[in-house]
Design a protein around this motif. Structure first.
Motif, PDB file in Angstrom:
ATOM      1  N   LEU A  19       0.833  -1.206   0.000  1.00 43.06           N
ATOM      2  CA  LEU A  19       0.000   0.000   0.000  1.00 43.06           C
ATOM      3  C   LEU A  19       0.863   1.251   0.000  1.00 43.06           C
ATOM      4  N   ARG A  20       1.835   1.288   0.898  1.00 41.11           N
ATOM      5  CA  ARG A  20       2.680   2.481   1.005  1.00 41.11           C
ATOM      6  C   ARG A  20       3.542   2.689  -0.232  1.00 41.11           C
ATOM      7  N   ALA A  21       3.927   1.603  -0.870  1.00 39.77           N
ATOM      8  CA  ALA A  21       4.873   1.713  -1.988  1.00 39.77           C
ATOM      9  C   ALA A  21       4.205   2.152  -3.285  1.00 39.77           C
ATOM     10  N   PRO A  24      -1.768   5.112  -5.560  1.00 41.40           N
ATOM     11  CA  PRO A  24      -1.686   6.401  -6.269  1.00 41.40           C
ATOM     12  C   PRO A  24      -1.995   7.607  -5.391  1.00 41.40           C
ATOM     13  N   VAL A  25      -2.822   7.454  -4.357  1.00 44.68           N
ATOM     14  CA  VAL A  25      -3.103   8.581  -3.477  1.00 44.68           C
ATOM     15  C   VAL A  25      -1.819   9.075  -2.813  1.00 44.68           C
ATOM     16  N   LEU A  26      -0.971   8.149  -2.399  1.00 39.49           N
ATOM     17  CA  LEU A  26       0.291   8.530  -1.774  1.00 39.49           C
ATOM     18  C   LEU A  26       1.268   9.101  -2.787  1.00 39.49           C
ATOM     19  N   ARG A  27       1.227   8.593  -4.013  1.00 44.32           N
ATOM     20  CA  ARG A  27       2.074   9.162  -5.053  1.00 44.32           C
ATOM     21  C   ARG A  27       1.667  10.612  -5.340  1.00 44.32           C
ATOM     22  N   GLN A  28       0.363  10.865  -5.338  1.00 41.50           N
ATOM     23  CA  GLN A  28      -0.107  12.234  -5.541  1.00 41.50           C
ATOM     24  C   GLN A  28       0.322  13.135  -4.380  1.00 41.50           C
ATOM     25  N   ALA A  29       0.258  12.610  -3.162  1.00 48.67           N
ATOM     26  CA  ALA A  29       0.701  13.387  -2.006  1.00 48.67           C
ATOM     27  C   ALA A  29       2.190  13.693  -2.097  1.00 48.67           C
ATOM     28  N   ASP A  30       2.984  12.748  -2.598  1.00 53.36           N
ATOM     29  CA  ASP A  30       4.417  12.987  -2.794  1.00 53.36           C
ATOM     30  C   ASP A  30       4.643  14.122  -3.796  1.00 53.36           C
ATOM     31  N   GLY A 230       3.496  -0.967  -9.714  1.00 50.44           N
ATOM     32  CA  GLY A 230       4.180   0.213 -10.225  1.00 50.44           C
ATOM     33  C   GLY A 230       3.482   0.807 -11.432  1.00 50.44           C
ATOM     34  N   ARG A 231       3.751   2.098 -11.681  1.00 54.95           N
ATOM     35  CA  ARG A 231       3.198   2.840 -12.824  1.00 54.95           C
ATOM     36  C   ARG A 231       1.673   2.895 -12.782  1.00 54.95           C
ATOM     37  N   ASN A 232       1.134   2.981 -11.573  1.00 52.82           N
ATOM     38  CA  ASN A 232      -0.315   3.119 -11.368  1.00 52.82           C
ATOM     39  C   ASN A 232      -1.115   1.988 -12.010  1.00 52.82           C
ATOM     40  N   LYS A 233      -0.556   0.801 -11.985  1.00 54.78           N
ATOM     41  CA  LYS A 233      -1.257  -0.363 -12.530  1.00 54.78           C
ATOM     42  C   LYS A 233      -1.940  -1.108 -11.388  1.00 54.78           C
ATOM     43  N   PRO A 234      -3.271  -1.310 -11.468  1.00 55.96           N
ATOM     44  CA  PRO A 234      -3.968  -2.002 -10.377  1.00 55.96           C
ATOM     45  C   PRO A 234      -3.568  -3.464 -10.286  1.00 55.96           C
ATOM     46  N   PHE A 235      -3.582  -3.978  -9.068  1.00 57.69           N
ATOM     47  CA  PHE A 235      -3.241  -5.371  -8.796  1.00 57.69           C
ATOM     48  C   PHE A 235      -4.400  -6.276  -9.228  1.00 57.69           C
ATOM     49  N   GLU A 236      -4.079  -7.360  -9.900  1.00 56.62           N
ATOM     50  CA  GLU A 236      -5.117  -8.297 -10.344  1.00 56.62           C
ATOM     51  C   GLU A 236      -5.384  -9.299  -9.225  1.00 56.62           C
ATOM     52  N   TRP A 237      -6.590  -9.233  -8.668  1.00 52.89           N
ATOM     53  CA  TRP A 237      -6.945 -10.057  -7.515  1.00 52.89           C
ATOM     54  C   TRP A 237      -7.196 -11.497  -7.936  1.00 52.89           C
TER      55      TRP A 237
END
Length: 447
Positions: A19-21, A24-30, A230-237
């Motif tokens: 989550l932290r790594a 995208p919300v955290l990337r936007q905050a960065d 990475g690169r704002n790609k969603p994880f495939e559940w």
């Protein structure tokens, strides 16, 4: 994610790390923090040395009317004083009367007496620095909120998995019992109605198992909203992802209430953001105070013929070879300055009031979650004891049933009570974990 055969194990720490790594919300905050840092660099530019050059030349009818050439370097200082040096070259037949023909050089200062202690350049830089700190605090707020929401979804997912396992285990036990009852009936040791009783119980568990599996899968999909690559790609559940089997068993130690309240007051990102906002507003108020003063600027230059040092540098100051100017300005009613100052004071008071309100709100929220955590902890102990007693009753009833001293209805009743208590205990453990996460969130330590 840890692989175990065809199953992937997703623990809490691994989940939070992902989550932290990548969220995208955290990337936007960065990016907001980086933009604020760029703003600080931009405002520092007001203190950069500056080179100016002016050339004004006119020729007409084969005559040189005038030629003014004036390169100059200006060095701003922190205290508002500008140090400047330059040269002038003035030639021509029709130059202005105040101009000095030929080559001259000068070294001087510009002193704004009304803003020696503070000015707009220093105010802008300090506000930009506070704004960068504010953006870092807002990033911490975003992390704190996001981790809390993610942990809530995680514990819901773990709870649904554990509830599914409980029902699946009950199905296996009742399938075995169904075979036992049918065998007993075929041998004439049980009445036919017992087979109906056993089948009805088993069918009920089948329905609960299907519902539990559906709830587990939906909780997994909800959890996948927080998993990114990475690169704002969603994880495939995947339906094969599982939590650790003992995830809800061990409970972390709860910190002391006093330490949590102290942590809240000192380091909660919401309070930090309000403090940085106070710094910004205090800087604005201080700047508006300067506007109440009369504007007085002093320009002083030492002059020299040619491009060398002044010829009479050893002469008494302001006796020869100098250029001096004074500017003075004072609005008579000062309504603009007084209005701006009053507005700055009001905004500062509003922010102080908001800071006091948020402080009380956060303290009460920490206390409420703390009470909830300890109440749930007491309930957990009671349900653990209740489960142990219900298991003893069920085992005793099972022995009586196998020896023909009890009925299948009584055995099923005992089993259902064990199942109900186990489910409630699992739900309470998940609720405790969510309340504990809420306690850390209220204290602002999840960031």
């Amino acid at each position: 994610l840890c692989q175990a055969h065809d199953t992937a194990i997703l623990g809490k720490e691994a989940f939070i790390s992902i989550l932290r790594a990548y969220h995208p919300v955290l990337r936007q905050a960065d990016l907001q923090v980086q933009r604020a840092a760029a703003g600080v660099m931009e405002t520092r530019g007001a203190f950069d040395p500056r080179i100016d050059m002016a050339l004004d030349r006119k020729t007409f009818d084969s005559k040189l009317y005038y030629s003014y050439f004036n390169p100059q370097i200006t060095i701003p200082t922190w205290y508002g004083i500008d140090i400047k040096a330059g040269v002038e070259e003035v030639v021509g037949e029709r130059v202005t009367s105040e101009a000095t023909l030929g080559k001259t050089s000068y070294v001087g200062v510009k002193i704004p007496a009304h803003s020696l202690f503070f000015d707009s350049r220093r105010a802008t830089l300090r506000q930009a620095q506070s704004l960068r700190q504010l953006s870092e605090a807002e990033r911490s707020i975003a992390v704190n909120d996001l981790v809390f929401d993610a942990l809530t979804a995680y514990w819901n997912w773990v709870r649904e998995y554990q509830l599914y396992n409980i029902i699946a285990a009950a199905v296996r036990v009742n399938e075995e019992r169904m075979r036992f009852v049918v065998t007993e009936y075929e041998q004439g040791n049980r009445p036919a109605i017992d087979t109906v009783e056993a089948m009805t119980q088993l069918q009920g568990f089948y329905l609960q198992q299907n519902n539990a599996w559906l709830s587990f899968q939906n909780a997994g999909l909800e959890l996948s909203n927080y998993l990114w690559l990475g690169r704002n790609k969603p994880f495939e559940w995947s339906a094969n992802i599982r939590p650790p089997e003992s995830e809800l068993i061990s409970l972390p130690e709860v910190p002391a209430l006093e330490s949590l309240l102290a942590e809240t007051l000192n380091n909660h990102p919401k309070l930090q953001s309000l403090r940085y906002k106070t710094n910004i507003l205090e800087t604005e108020r201080r700047l508006k105070t300067q506007y109440l003063l009369p504007k007085v600027s002093l320009n002083a230059n030492m002059l020299s013929k040619g491009y060398g040092l002044p010829d009479e540098i050893s002469a008494p100051l302001l006796e020869n070879n100098y250029k001096l100017g004074v500017d003075f300005s004072l609005p008579l009613f000062q309504r603009t300055a007084r209005g701006a100052f009053q507005a700055a004071k009001i905004k500062l008071h509003e922010n102080t009031t908001e800071q006091e309100r948020v402080t009380l709100h956060l303290q009460n929220k920490v206390k409420a979650y703390y009470n909830d955590v300890f109440l749930l902890q007491q309930q957990l102990k009671l349900y653990e004891q209740s489960l142990e007693n219900n298991i003893r009753l069920f085992k005793g009833e099972k022995i009586r049933f196998e020896t023909g001293e009890s009925t299948l209805f009584l055995l099923n009743t005992r089993e259902n009570k064990v199942l109900e208590t186990t489910q409630k205990l699992t739900e309470l453990r998940a609720k405790w974990q969510k309340s504990y996460a809420g306690l850390l969130w209220a204290a602002g330590v999840l960031q």
